[in-house]
Design a protein around this motif. Structure first.
Motif, PDB file in Angstrom:
ATOM      1  N   THR A  14     -19.706 -11.967  -2.593  1.00  0.00           N
ATOM      2  CA  THR A  14     -18.737 -10.881  -2.681  1.00  0.00           C
ATOM      3  C   THR A  14     -18.584 -10.215  -1.319  1.00  0.00           C
ATOM      4  O   THR A  14     -19.577  -9.934  -0.645  1.00  0.00           O
ATOM      5  N   PHE A  15     -17.349  -9.975  -0.923  1.00  0.00           N
ATOM      6  CA  PHE A  15     -17.093  -9.294   0.344  1.00  0.00           C
ATOM      7  C   PHE A  15     -15.870  -8.404   0.185  1.00  0.00           C
ATOM      8  O   PHE A  15     -15.130  -8.512  -0.791  1.00  0.00           O
ATOM      9  N   GLU A  16     -15.690  -7.499   1.142  1.00  0.00           N
ATOM     10  CA  GLU A  16     -14.598  -6.538   1.071  1.00  0.00           C
ATOM     11  C   GLU A  16     -13.677  -6.669   2.271  1.00  0.00           C
ATOM     12  O   GLU A  16     -14.122  -7.007   3.377  1.00  0.00           O
ATOM     13  N   THR A  17     -12.404  -6.419   2.046  1.00  0.00           N
ATOM     14  CA  THR A  17     -11.449  -6.253   3.124  1.00  0.00           C
ATOM     15  C   THR A  17     -10.806  -4.880   2.969  1.00  0.00           C
ATOM     16  O   THR A  17     -10.818  -4.294   1.883  1.00  0.00           O
ATOM     17  N   VAL A  18     -10.275  -4.360   4.046  1.00  0.00           N
ATOM     18  CA  VAL A  18      -9.663  -3.036   4.040  1.00  0.00           C
ATOM     19  C   VAL A  18      -8.204  -3.169   4.444  1.00  0.00           C
ATOM     20  O   VAL A  18      -7.889  -3.766   5.486  1.00  0.00           O
ATOM     21  N   LEU A  19      -7.332  -2.631   3.622  1.00  0.00           N
ATOM     22  CA  LEU A  19      -5.905  -2.597   3.926  1.00  0.00           C
ATOM     23  C   LEU A  19      -5.503  -1.151   4.178  1.00  0.00           C
ATOM     24  O   LEU A  19      -5.605  -0.305   3.287  1.00  0.00           O
ATOM     25  N   TRP A  20      -5.059  -0.868   5.395  1.00  0.00           N
ATOM     26  CA  TRP A  20      -4.550   0.454   5.734  1.00  0.00           C
ATOM     27  C   TRP A  20      -3.074   0.501   5.379  1.00  0.00           C
ATOM     28  O   TRP A  20      -2.267  -0.222   5.965  1.00  0.00           O
ATOM     29  N   ARG A  21      -2.714   1.342   4.421  1.00  0.00           N
ATOM     30  CA  ARG A  21      -1.319   1.473   4.024  1.00  0.00           C
ATOM     31  C   ARG A  21      -0.698   2.653   4.768  1.00  0.00           C
ATOM     32  O   ARG A  21      -1.235   3.754   4.770  1.00  0.00           O
TER      33      ARG A  21
END
Length: 262
Positions: A125-132
């Motif tokens: 499991t890993f995370e990505t970050v989306l800056w909106r």
């Protein structure tokens, strides 16, 4: 797992590092080439709806949209239900910021991180970050907020009062991870720091508040344990409420503090 280690497993608020490093870049204190990597760390950060783009782009490719802003026009806001301070007013950005609990205000732009969890084919499991990115209706005026000296004093007072109340509640018996973590917070975490340009008080305040913020998140999300009844849970929440507010204000004050050496 120790309380400190447990807190370390929770990521610090992404907006704090975004604001601190972008402000230092805009003040000429760190080179552009370092900013995206310092914000992202080991995560992948993308940006959606950045000016002049038609699809999600890497964070590094979106940062030039902030290249004309002075550092004091890039601000951290940490709103909460009933406490929208720092937000420009009602609208899509304000609503999303309240849900996220954090945001960046950069003149006519607002940015909010969305954390997305993924599972690889091997089960990792890993995370990505989306800056909106949101277009704000007009340049926002700076809201009054405590300086670092005031925020530091309020944080110390709130921490002492919360610790005293939790001790009287015998929280060490039914929430040992919370009691131990609060005790450990009497010294800053030297591994958490701000970029060049922030004075020693801002650095000290940011280090302490960053660890505390993660401890409070741990306390909120961890299961309360079998010894807790509804009364005890209410008392714990009531004891921590002033500390949660003081912690948020400490992060805002340290990240938005005036820069030196620019």
């Amino acid at each position: 797992m120790s309380p400190a280690a447990g807190a370390a497993t929770l990521a610090a608020r992404r907006s704090t590092r975004f604001v601190a490093w972008v402000r230092a870049w805009r003040a000429g204190l760190v080179p552009f080439d370092e900013v995206a990597d310092e914000i992202a760390g080991d995560e992948e950060h993308l940006v959606a709806d950045a000016p002049g783009t038609w699809t999600d782009v890497p964070l590094r490719d979106a940062l030039p949209s902030l290249s004309k802003l002075p550092p004091d026009e890039i601000r951290l806001v940490l709103p909460a239900p009933g406490d929208p301070r720092g937000l420009p007013g009602p609208g899509p950005f304000a609503g999303a910021a309240l849900v996220a609990g954090e945001a960046v205000v950069a003149r006519e732009l607002g940015l909010i991180p969305e954390v997305r969890s993924h599972t690889s084919g091997s089960g990792v499991t890993f995370e990505t970050v989306l800056w909106r990115v949101f277009a704000l209706p007009a340049p926002t005026r700076a809201h009054s907020e405590p300086g670092t000296a005031e925020a530091e004093a309020e944080l110390s007072t709130a921490l002492a009062e919360a610790t005293s109340r939790l001790t009287r509640l015998d929280v060490a018996q039914w929430r040992p991870e919370l009691a131990g973590a609060l005790a450990a917070l009497r010294r800053p975490d030297a591994g958490i720091d701000l970029p060049p340009g922030f004075d020693p008080r801002a650095r000290r305040l940011f280090a302490r508040a960053s660890v505390l913020d993660r401890v409070l998140a741990l306390a909120e999300h961890a299961s309360p344990g079998s010894a807790v009844n509804a009364y005890e849970a209410h008392e714990r929440t009531d004891a921590l409420r002033p500390l949660v507010l003081a912690c948020r204000m400490a992060l805002v004050a340290s990240c938005n503090a005036p820069l030196t050496g620019s």
